[in-house]
Design an enzyme around this catalytic site. Structure first.
Site, PDB file in Angstrom:
ATOM      1  CG  HIS A 148      -1.653   1.280   1.452  1.00 25.86           C
ATOM      2  ND1 HIS A 148      -2.532   1.884   0.575  1.00 25.86           N
ATOM      3  CD2 HIS A 148      -1.536   2.129   2.504  1.00 25.86           C
ATOM      4  CE1 HIS A 148      -2.937   3.033   1.078  1.00 25.86           C
ATOM      5  NE2 HIS A 148      -2.349   3.218   2.250  1.00 25.86           N
ATOM      6  CG  HIS A 165       0.886   6.992   4.167  1.00 24.21           C
ATOM      7  ND1 HIS A 165       1.276   6.207   3.113  1.00 24.21           N
ATOM      8  CD2 HIS A 165      -0.397   6.630   4.438  1.00 24.21           C
ATOM      9  CE1 HIS A 165       0.285   5.420   2.760  1.00 24.21           C
ATOM     10  NE2 HIS A 165      -0.752   5.644   3.553  1.00 24.21           N
ATOM     11  CD  GLU A 206      -3.686   5.420  13.010  1.00 23.74           C
ATOM     12  OE1 GLU A 206      -3.118   6.382  13.552  1.00 23.74           O
ATOM     13  OE2 GLU A 206      -4.741   4.917  13.421  1.00 23.74           O
ATOM     14  CG  ASP A 207      -2.016   1.258  10.130  1.00 20.36           C
ATOM     15  OD1 ASP A 207      -2.846   1.629  10.988  1.00 20.36           O
ATOM     16  OD2 ASP A 207      -2.192   1.397   8.911  1.00 20.36           O
ATOM     17  CG  ASP A 224      -3.777   6.883   2.296  1.00 16.67           C
ATOM     18  OD1 ASP A 224      -3.409   5.705   2.205  1.00 16.67           O
ATOM     19  OD2 ASP A 224      -4.478   7.320   3.233  1.00 16.67           O
ATOM     20  CG  ASP A 232     -20.703  17.882 -24.640  1.00 15.43           C
ATOM     21  OD1 ASP A 232     -21.525  17.141 -24.071  1.00 15.43           O
ATOM     22  OD2 ASP A 232     -20.446  19.024 -24.286  1.00 15.43           O
TER      23      ASP A 232
HETATM   24 MN    MN Z   1      -2.646   4.645   3.904  1.00 11.49          MN
END
Ligand code: MN
Length: 739
Positions: free
Chosen positions: A73, A97, A101-102, A164, A285
């Site tokens: 990712h 990034h 967080e993870d 992201d 169009d």
């Molecule tokens: Mn992410």
């Protein structure tokens, strides 16, 4: 999507319904570095290498819903950003990034390893991710607020966030939970796609929209895609034919250009179908062609060649080169009946403009400028948005009501000559007319938008070409006040309405005095009333007359003050006159319901339809040749017509009445269930009887209704109006007069 431009980066899998294979192979470390070095020879390789390894180790054996290693990712996100040619710091941040967080990594670790810049960016993105999965509105609003704050500090946070989101959308179909998928898709459509648009990254906007569209409305999307396929097959390689013909035409004229032809994205077709309320067949169009040349001069040259060779569709030409869109987009757009007699859109731009259109804000600096500043004019919208977000009383309300319409706080319209007029959102042709010139506004009688006649209350959209029709001697309408939005239009209309009332009042007051003088056998002269101005708090004789016209003073009162020694000549025989009126009562309905005094005997009476006089209103009678007397309210503008015939004016008044009369109301209802029920209920409760009702206009928000109500007198009507105004279902109530 058909493209003849071999430089176009590989189209991402834009058919999200197709099953995507889990990626078996991750981009290698050296591949990523090579990608960056390809556009930035001075790239910080060391930083990129360290970020790659750090992220891979931090995410370790984590797995995504797709079954891919989690590390795929951040790597894909970094890949997306290399397509936008961003600097090493941004690419490194993309790799990192999700680590804070993870994984077990702390922001402090990032700071130590990669320095303050990367740490700051990672922090910005992390803060957003923390609240991203909150579902309720307040949290979503907070999310949005933080996004705005973060990106106003460094626009790169937004770019990383968008990349992201794009990768998450590309892999959205792996998420098992439908509710979660829909929420993410909705948020993408509401927030991220408009943000991409606002900073001008067209490609990303289209892909985000398309992926969200596929999740939220798969049926609509697949029917549009099927329709596009059908047209493509039916027309043969029509795009190719058109491209070939255009190419030949340009070659003949010695212009070297890159051409590309493309179908509009399904979501933009869908939006157009909704907005214009037309079916697929009527969409002209669906195909757009781009001609990319070397210089601005050539843009206009090409335009000239195209316009002299094909039929031009009126109202479709837009010059975004001389007036770029707020997101810096530049191009010439025009619509023609193309080869094969198809209506097609053609965009003409230089290579540089093309780059800006594709990459938006990133095109302006990319890797060349390590720390983009957000204090330039270009980002004014961002600071304004920040300001609004920070001062909003209820963020969730703000989000719900406005979404990102804030970004489109202005509409840009054009005069037939192509001059730009910028107006606030919600502006109408009347605002446009006043923006051109006060006199144009005053004399405005109609408008054409993109070649079609439209009502003056039509709301203008970006890029509309507006032609104002004026008529000499025409004047503003008081009704405009209800829909104009610009300060200039508002104040001009108001000033005119006030002035007009004053003029009417002067004329009316003066003629009433003249009439009275004649009746009393006194010669009328303005001089006779001049000494009274102070006594009656008027600044001039006209002012004094106006005060009579506006019923502030009675003519008799002024007359007596001017001629204190005068003995009244004809004492009024009121009873006789009332009898005369009653005798004629049978002839008209209105007459049967009220009685008048001050009428010459034997006259038949009508009540004017233009102003609907009610007992209690100051009124005046006008002798209508052969038709008796028409009674108007004293402020009725129809009276203007009779200004020069004072002999036709009759001073009448109301005697006591018992029977009801009809008053007319202009009501603007909020368009919601039971609004009408509330309206009728309130009128009924206040003892009014609805005599007639007519819907005159309807918008998604409001319904305009004319209501005729039987009331006892003016006071009764006033009570009903007040009661209606107190109701939340009713936007406004005015008594109709002067129409
Ligand atoms: Mn992410």
């Amino acid at each position: 999507m058909q493209s003849t431009d071999s430089n176009t980066p590989e189209t991402p899998p834009s058919a999200p319904s197709a099953v995507q294979q889990p990626r078996m192979r991750l981009m290698r470390q050296y591949e990523l570095v090579e990608r960056v070095r390809a556009y930035d020879p001075d790239a910080n390789e060391d930083l990129l290498n360290r970020a790659y390894v750090f992220s891979m180790q931090a995410h370790g054996s984590q797995i995504r819903a797709s079954g891919d290693p989690f590390f795929s990712h951040p790597l894909e996100v970094a890949g997306i950003l290399t397509e936008m040619k961003l600097d090493s710091t941004t690419i490194a941040t993309a790799l990192l990034h999700d680590t804070v967080e993870d994984t077990l990594v702390s922001l402090n670790d990032i700071q130590k390893q990669f320095g303050p810049n990367v740490a700051r960016l990672v922090d910005g993105v992390t803060k957003l991710s923390r609240i991203e999965l909150q579902t309720d509105q307040a949290k979503q609003a907070e999310n949005f607020r933080k996004l705005v704050v973060a990106m106003s500090e460094d626009i790169r946070v937004l770019l990383i966030k968008l990349a992201d989101r794009l990768h998450n959308m590309r892999t959205l179909h792996y998420l098992p939970e439908e509710r979660k998928r829909r929420r993410i898709a909705r948020e993408t459509l509401d927030i991220y796609a408009p943000l991409a648009q606002r900073i001008g990254i067209e490609k990303m906007q289209e892909e985000l929209e398309d992926l969200a569209f596929a999740e939220l409305n798969p049926d609509a999307r697949s029917s549009i895609v099927a329709r596009l396929n059908f047209l493509r097959n039916e027309g043969g390689a029509i795009a190719q034919k058109i491209l070939k013909e255009l190419k030949t035409l340009l070659d003949e004229n010695g212009i070297a250009a890159d051409l590309e032809g493309r179908e509009k994205a399904p979501y933009s077709i869908w939006r157009k179908m909704q907005r214009k309320n037309v079916g697929f067949e009527q969409l002209s169009d669906i195909m757009a062609f781009r001609i990319i040349v070397n210089s601005v001069d050539q843009c206009y040259q090409v335009l000239g060649i195209i316009h002299s060779h094909y039929h031009v569709i009126p109202g479709r030409f837009k010059d975004y080169i001389s007036t770029p869109k707020p997101n810096q987009y530049q191009s010439l757009h025009t619509g023609i009946m193309g080869p094969e007699l198809q209506r097609i859109e053609i965009q003409i731009r230089t290579k540089e403009m093309h780059e800006v259109a594709e990459l938006g804000v990133a095109a302006h600096w990319g890797y060349k400028q390590a720390a983009p500043r957000t204090d330039g004019l270009q980002y004014r919208w961002l600071r304004e948005l920040l300001d609004i977000v920070e001062h909003a009383q209820k963020p969730e309300e703000f989000l719900e009501n406005t979404k990102l319409e804030l970004f489109q706080d202005q509409v840009f319209c054009f005069t037939p000559k192509g001059d730009l007029i910028a107006l606030p959102n919600g502006a109408t042709p009347v605002d446009f007319a006043y923006a051109i010139h006060g006199r144009v506004g005053d004399a405005c009688v109609g408008a054409k938008v993109n070649g079609r006649m439209v009502p003056l209350r039509t709301i203008l959209k970006n890029g509309d070409q507006v032609e104002i029709n004026t008529q000499k001697g025409s004047t503003p309408s008081a009704a405009w006040e209800r829909f104009v939005v610009t300060g200039k239009a508002k104040s001009c209309v108001r000033r005119f309405v006030r002035m007009q009332q004053k003029t009417e009042n002067i004329v009316l007051g003066k003629s009433m005095l003249e009439k009275l003088c004649k009746q009393e056998g006194v010669e009328f002269s303005e001089k006779a009333f001049e000494p009274l101005t102070q006594q009656f708090q008027s600044s001039s004789v006209d002012d004094l007359f106006a005060s009579i016209g506006a019923s502030v003073h009675q003519p008799r009162e002024i007359f007596n003050a001017a001629f204190p020694d005068h003995k009244p000549k004809q004492p009024e025989k009121i009873a006789e006159k009332i009898n005369a009126v009653r005798q004629k009562a049978a002839s008209t309905r209105s007459l049967a319901t009220a009685t008048l005094k001050g009428l010459p005997p034997g006259m038949s009476v009508h009540y004017a339809r233009c102003c609907h006089p009610l007992p209690g209103d100051p009124i005046v009678g006008i002798v209508a040749t052969g038709r008796g007397i028409t009674v108007h309210t004293r402020d009725c503008i129809t009276l203007d017509t009779f200004v020069n015939q004072p002999e036709r004016w009759i001073d009448v008044g109301w005697s006591d009445t018992i029977e009801p009369m009809v008053g007319r109301l202009d009501v603007v209802l909020v368009n919601q269930p039971n609004s009408l029920g509330q309206l009728t209920n309130i009128i009924g409760k206040n003892d009014g009887n609805i005599y007639n009702m007519k819907i005159t206009n309807r918008t998604p928000e409001f319904v305009d209704i004319i209501v005729d109500v039987e009331v006892h007198d003016l006071n009764h009507l006033t009570i009903i109006i007040a009661a209606l105004r107190a109701s939340s279902a009713i936007n406004s109530v005015e008594r109709t007069k002067g129409r």
